[in-house]
Design a protein around this motif. Structure first.
Motif, PDB file in Angstrom:
ATOM      1  N   UNK A   1       0.807  -1.217   0.000  1.00 23.14           N
ATOM      2  CA  UNK A   1       0.000   0.000   0.000  1.00 23.14           C
ATOM      3  C   UNK A   1       0.845   1.274   0.000  1.00 23.14           C
ATOM      4  N   UNK A   2       1.821   1.330   0.897  1.00 25.86           N
ATOM      5  CA  UNK A   2       2.639   2.541   1.029  1.00 25.86           C
ATOM      6  C   UNK A   2       3.351   2.903  -0.266  1.00 25.86           C
ATOM      7  N   UNK A   3       3.678   1.893  -1.051  1.00 23.90           N
ATOM      8  CA  UNK A   3       4.427   2.146  -2.283  1.00 23.90           C
ATOM      9  C   UNK A   3       3.560   2.654  -3.421  1.00 23.90           C
ATOM     10  N   UNK A   4       2.272   2.510  -3.305  1.00 20.60           N
ATOM     11  CA  UNK A   4       1.465   2.778  -4.497  1.00 20.60           C
ATOM     12  C   UNK A   4       0.491   3.944  -4.339  1.00 20.60           C
ATOM     13  N   UNK A   5       0.059   4.242  -3.125  1.00 20.96           N
ATOM     14  CA  UNK A   5      -0.920   5.324  -2.950  1.00 20.96           C
ATOM     15  C   UNK A   5      -0.286   6.642  -3.404  1.00 20.96           C
ATOM     16  N   UNK A   6      -1.019   7.384  -4.225  1.00 22.70           N
ATOM     17  CA  UNK A   6      -0.522   8.657  -4.735  1.00 22.70           C
ATOM     18  C   UNK A   6       0.254   8.526  -6.029  1.00 22.70           C
ATOM     19  N   UNK A   7       0.597   7.292  -6.390  1.00 20.06           N
ATOM     20  CA  UNK A   7       1.339   7.098  -7.643  1.00 20.06           C
ATOM     21  C   UNK A   7       0.392   6.910  -8.816  1.00 20.06           C
ATOM     22  N   UNK A   8       0.911   7.172 -10.000  1.00 23.33           N
ATOM     23  CA  UNK A   8       0.115   7.008 -11.202  1.00 23.33           C
ATOM     24  C   UNK A   8      -0.150   5.530 -11.478  1.00 23.33           C
ATOM     25  N   UNK A   9      -1.373   5.232 -11.869  1.00 23.98           N
ATOM     26  CA  UNK A   9      -1.773   3.828 -12.026  1.00 23.98           C
ATOM     27  C   UNK A   9      -0.939   3.112 -13.092  1.00 23.98           C
ATOM     28  N   UNK A  10      -0.517   3.867 -14.124  1.00 23.32           N
ATOM     29  CA  UNK A  10       0.242   3.234 -15.208  1.00 23.32           C
ATOM     30  C   UNK A  10       1.696   2.963 -14.786  1.00 23.32           C
ATOM     31  N   UNK A  11       2.118   3.685 -13.751  1.00 19.97           N
ATOM     32  CA  UNK A  11       3.452   3.456 -13.218  1.00 19.97           C
ATOM     33  C   UNK A  11       3.430   2.208 -12.331  1.00 19.97           C
ATOM     34  N   UNK A  12       2.389   2.111 -11.525  1.00 22.18           N
ATOM     35  CA  UNK A  12       2.284   0.991 -10.593  1.00 22.18           C
ATOM     36  C   UNK A  12       1.977  -0.318 -11.330  1.00 22.18           C
ATOM     37  N   UNK A  13       1.027  -0.239 -12.253  1.00 22.61           N
ATOM     38  CA  UNK A  13       0.667  -1.435 -13.033  1.00 22.61           C
ATOM     39  C   UNK A  13       1.150  -1.222 -14.464  1.00 22.61           C
ATOM     40  N   UNK A  14       2.429  -1.492 -14.680  1.00 22.20           N
ATOM     41  CA  UNK A  14       3.034  -1.140 -15.975  1.00 22.20           C
ATOM     42  C   UNK A  14       2.494  -2.011 -17.109  1.00 22.20           C
ATOM     43  N   UNK A  15       1.765  -3.098 -16.747  1.00 27.48           N
ATOM     44  CA  UNK A  15       1.221  -3.971 -17.787  1.00 27.48           C
ATOM     45  C   UNK A  15      -0.007  -3.368 -18.471  1.00 27.48           C
ATOM     46  N   UNK A  16      -0.571  -2.300 -17.913  1.00 28.77           N
ATOM     47  CA  UNK A  16      -1.807  -1.742 -18.468  1.00 28.77           C
ATOM     48  C   UNK A  16      -1.563  -1.091 -19.824  1.00 28.77           C
ATOM     49  N   UNK A  17      -2.470  -1.288 -20.774  1.00 27.28           N
ATOM     50  CA  UNK A  17      -2.342  -0.619 -22.081  1.00 27.28           C
ATOM     51  C   UNK A  17      -2.697   0.858 -21.937  1.00 27.28           C
ATOM     52  N   UNK A  18      -1.693   1.695 -21.839  1.00 26.77           N
ATOM     53  CA  UNK A  18      -1.909   3.069 -21.391  1.00 26.77           C
ATOM     54  C   UNK A  18      -2.796   3.897 -22.313  1.00 26.77           C
ATOM     55  N   UNK A  19      -2.498   3.859 -23.602  1.00 24.86           N
ATOM     56  CA  UNK A  19      -3.242   4.697 -24.542  1.00 24.86           C
ATOM     57  C   UNK A  19      -4.726   4.373 -24.537  1.00 24.86           C
ATOM     58  N   UNK A  20      -4.962   3.095 -24.651  1.00 23.05           N
ATOM     59  CA  UNK A  20      -6.341   2.616 -24.726  1.00 23.05           C
ATOM     60  C   UNK A  20      -7.098   2.878 -23.433  1.00 23.05           C
ATOM     61  N   UNK A  21      -6.451   2.559 -22.304  1.00 15.58           N
ATOM     62  CA  UNK A  21      -7.136   2.702 -21.022  1.00 15.58           C
ATOM     63  C   UNK A  21      -7.328   4.173 -20.659  1.00 15.58           C
ATOM     64  N   UNK A  22      -6.351   5.024 -21.023  1.00 18.92           N
ATOM     65  CA  UNK A  22      -6.510   6.461 -20.758  1.00 18.92           C
ATOM     66  C   UNK A  22      -7.758   6.984 -21.445  1.00 18.92           C
ATOM     67  N   UNK A  23      -7.951   6.529 -22.671  1.00 22.77           N
ATOM     68  CA  UNK A  23      -9.099   6.993 -23.436  1.00 22.77           C
ATOM     69  C   UNK A  23     -10.389   6.521 -22.765  1.00 22.77           C
ATOM     70  N   UNK A  24     -10.376   5.309 -22.302  1.00 23.39           N
ATOM     71  CA  UNK A  24     -11.550   4.756 -21.621  1.00 23.39           C
ATOM     72  C   UNK A  24     -11.837   5.538 -20.347  1.00 23.39           C
TER      73      UNK A  24
END
Lengths: 121, 202, 332
Positions: free
Chosen positions: C54-77
């Motif tokens: 928890x301490x490592x991720x709160x306040x961080x960008x979701x795409x940084x924490x979960x680098x597997x996420x398809x950023x372009x597509x999910x940002x649009x969603x």
């Protein structure tokens, strides 16, 4: 002296919404039309000061009425009140001489502030 | 719209609410899609259970259907079906500015349908001071009779279908899709109550 | 705590505590993002499954924490949720998973990560959308069973088309194929030929080697002939020891050539059964679709007639029929 008003909309409810948004003392001078052709007949007599006009109507639609007004050289203030609020449509009707483009459902404060803006209230 | 047993005033009121909802939804959608797409205010008709199956069955061979349930307060609920012609559905995906390989055609179609349905119903709901939740959209399997099968397997008996013909215009293209709202009788009665409340306020 | 004297404040606190407890026991992941897609909150489900702290991720960008996420597509969603104020969805049926989380059905499943149904909900704070709530449901079970069901259905569909003994198409499917090929040939004005053949003296063969021997011959011959065919040819078992091959876009000349090869190959390929080598032969009838054939069945009839002649002429040979004119051309 209260202005003479014409409300043109194929929906009875929409006409009532506009009417309700107008100052009480105007109500006795308000006429209604259910489609473009009826509106043009009334407008031709040249006794209407303000027209509240819907766009999507059977037969002659709002755009047709605006064109008719230009053709007949009728002198009246037109406020378009429409559900179709695409930017293209807005610029089209403003280009055809409408004073304002207002979105449905119309609210009394919005309508009245727009009338004030054009010195009609 | 007589199948609804709505009075002339109620019918007029409903049509107006739908017009406004679709108008605003189109506008929001056009902005979201960088004004590439715009939709005309739709034509609306009501269809009864029997004729819906026959109307839609005729086009069934080349059709893509996305279904999504909705439910709000005061028993207002139903299911929205977005019905596309197959070729239009493919073109739509291209036009909406997705990257070609980014996601499957199916997913694009589901995405855009969900956006259409939820934007439209959200505006509709806010006009009648309601709030609507949605189930996840589903693409019906693309085989013959899948729509009829789907209609038989719904979790409620629907008594009325409102068919909203939506016309997309995108620069050089224009094409149609139908939004069909399946509404159970209890929901119709609840909608009537709301319509009359609005009419009384006028 | 005496419920009779609960003040509003206490009730509210109690409800809050309760709801946070429930949130943490849910079998659904909850992830709250702000409008810049930074993580505001998550629940235990995600903490446990993602093996992040928890301490490592709160306040961080979701795409940084979960680098597997398809950023372009999910940002649009996510943008659509913020901009339109409507929920959005992502189903395992189109995209098996978004977050790479391990699942709880380790060995039997064929997907590496937890299959997910994700829901993206707008969260209003005083009339403005301030947060997006992402709900992540574990759909691995559904995904797994759906996969098994599909496999079973595919197998069933295949089984309903296949002859159990020889593993080639059964008569029903073969005949449906002929109907389709007939229609296709008519529509596109293409040639269509048919080969029908029959094992010679099958009754004696059965009497001599027993039914097992006969079955073995049927199985081996099907294999041998299957190897001589093109992918588009449709090979089926027509009756007991009668077989048929549909040859799309093939004239009678091509069909006769193939029939001769079938005839020779069968005769030259002894079939091992127990201690013996069985030599089997076939008689073959060939026909081509003509203008006059108004129905696919007449094509079968012509091939069958030719087969009858081949039998009468002493077996282990090819005979073609269907049209006297065609026959004359061929023999000329």
């Amino acid at each position: 002296m209260n202005p003479t008003v014409l409300i043109c909309d194929d929906s009875n409810m929409a006409r009532k919404q506009v009417l309700r948004s107008l100052p009480e003392q105007w109500h006795s001078n308000v006429q209604t039309a259910q489609h473009g052709a009826e509106a043009l007949t009334i407008l031709r007599n040249g006794e209407i000061d303000i027209l509240f006009l819907d766009l999507t109507m059977p037969g002659i639609d709002g755009v047709g009425v605006l064109q008719g007004i230009q053709k007949l050289n009728v002198d009246c203030h037109v406020f378009v009140i429409s559900a179709d609020i695409q930017p293209e449509m807005q610029s089209k009707v403003l280009g055809l001489g409408a004073k304002e483009f207002l979105r449905k459902p119309i609210k009394a404060d919005v309508l009245q502030s727009n009338l004030e803006k054009h010195g009609l209230l | 719209m007589n199948k609804l047993h709505l009075s002339e005033d109620e019918q007029d009121c409903l049509q107006e609410l739908i017009n406004v909802a679709m108008g605003q939804a189109s506008d929001q959608l056009a902005r979201y899609l960088d004004s590439f797409v715009y939709l005309k205010v739709p034509s609306i008709e009501s269809v009864d259970a029997d004729s819906l199956a026959t109307t839609l069955d005729q086009q069934q061979a080349a059709m893509a259907v996305v279904s999504q349930g909705f439910f709000g307060y005061e028993g207002i609920r139903g299911e929205a079906l977005l019905v596309y012609q197959d070729e239009d559905s493919e073109r739509l995906a291209d036009l909406l500015g997705y990257e070609p390989d980014e996601l499957s055609k199916d997913e694009q179609l589901i995405d855009i349908s969900s956006i259409l349905t939820t934007t439209f119903l959200n505006v509709f709901a806010s006009q009648i001071e309601n709030q609507i939740s949605y189930s996840a959209p589903k693409l019906l399997p693309s085989r013959a009779n899948s729509l009829s099968e789907h209609l038989e397997q719904l979790t409620f008996n629907w008594d009325l279908a409102l068919k909203v013909n939506i016309n997309y215009q995108v620069t050089d293209y224009s094409f149609n899709c139908n939004m069909v709202l399946l509404i159970p009788e209890t929901a119709i009665n609840n909608i009537k109550v709301v319509l009359n409340r609005i009419l009384e306020e006028l | 705590m005496n419920p009779g004297v609960l003040t509003d404040e206490v009730t509210k606190k109690f409800a809050e505590k309760l709801s946070s407890k429930i949130t943490d026991q849910l079998n659904t992941g909850i992830l709250i993002l702000d409008t810049d897609f930074n993580i505001v909150m998550w629940n235990s489900f995600l903490e446990v499954h993602s093996t992040k702290v928890s301490n490592d991720i709160i306040g961080k960008n979701v795409f940084e924490v979960f680098s597997e996420l398809p950023e372009r597509w999910l940002s649009r969603k996510l943008s659509s949720v913020l901009q339109l104020g409507t929920p959005n969805f992502c189903s395992w049926e189109q995209r098996r998973h978004l977050f790479e989380l391990p699942h709880t059905r380790p060995i039997t499943t064929d997907c590496e990560f937890m299959a997910q149904n994700c829901t993206f909900l707008p969260m209003e704070e005083s009339g403005k959308i301030e947060y997006i709530s992402i709900l992540i449901e574990d759909a691995t079970d559904v995904c797994h069973y759906q996969g098994q069901l599909q496999k079973a259905l595919d197998k069933l569909a295949l089984m309903s088309r296949i002859d159990g003994l020889t593993q080639i198409y059964n008569r029903k499917h073969w005949q449906e194929s002929l109907e389709q090929e007939f229609a296709k040939a008519r529509r596109h004005d293409k040639a269509l030929s048919l080969i029908m053949f029959d094992l010679d003296n099958f009754k004696q063969l059965n009497d001599h080697y027993g039914h097992q021997g006969g079955d073995q011959v049927l199985i081996e011959i099907s294999k041998t002939i299957g190897n001589l065919l093109r992918v588009e040819d449709v090979f089926g078992r027509y009756g007991g020891e009668e077989f048929a091959v549909i040859l799309p876009e093939t004239s009678i000349l091509g069909a006769i050539e193939l029939a001769e090869r079938i005839c020779q190959t069968v005769a030259n390929t002894p079939i091992k059964f127990k201690e013996s080598n069985i030599i089997a032969t076939v008689s073959i009838g060939v026909a081509q679709l003509t203008e006059r054939d108004s129905h696919f069945e007449s094509l079968i009839m012509h091939a069958d007639d030719a087969l009858y002649i081949a039998k009468n002429n002493g077996r282990n040979q090819v005979c073609s029929g269907s049209d006297n004119e065609l026959l004359k051309q061929v023999s000329a």
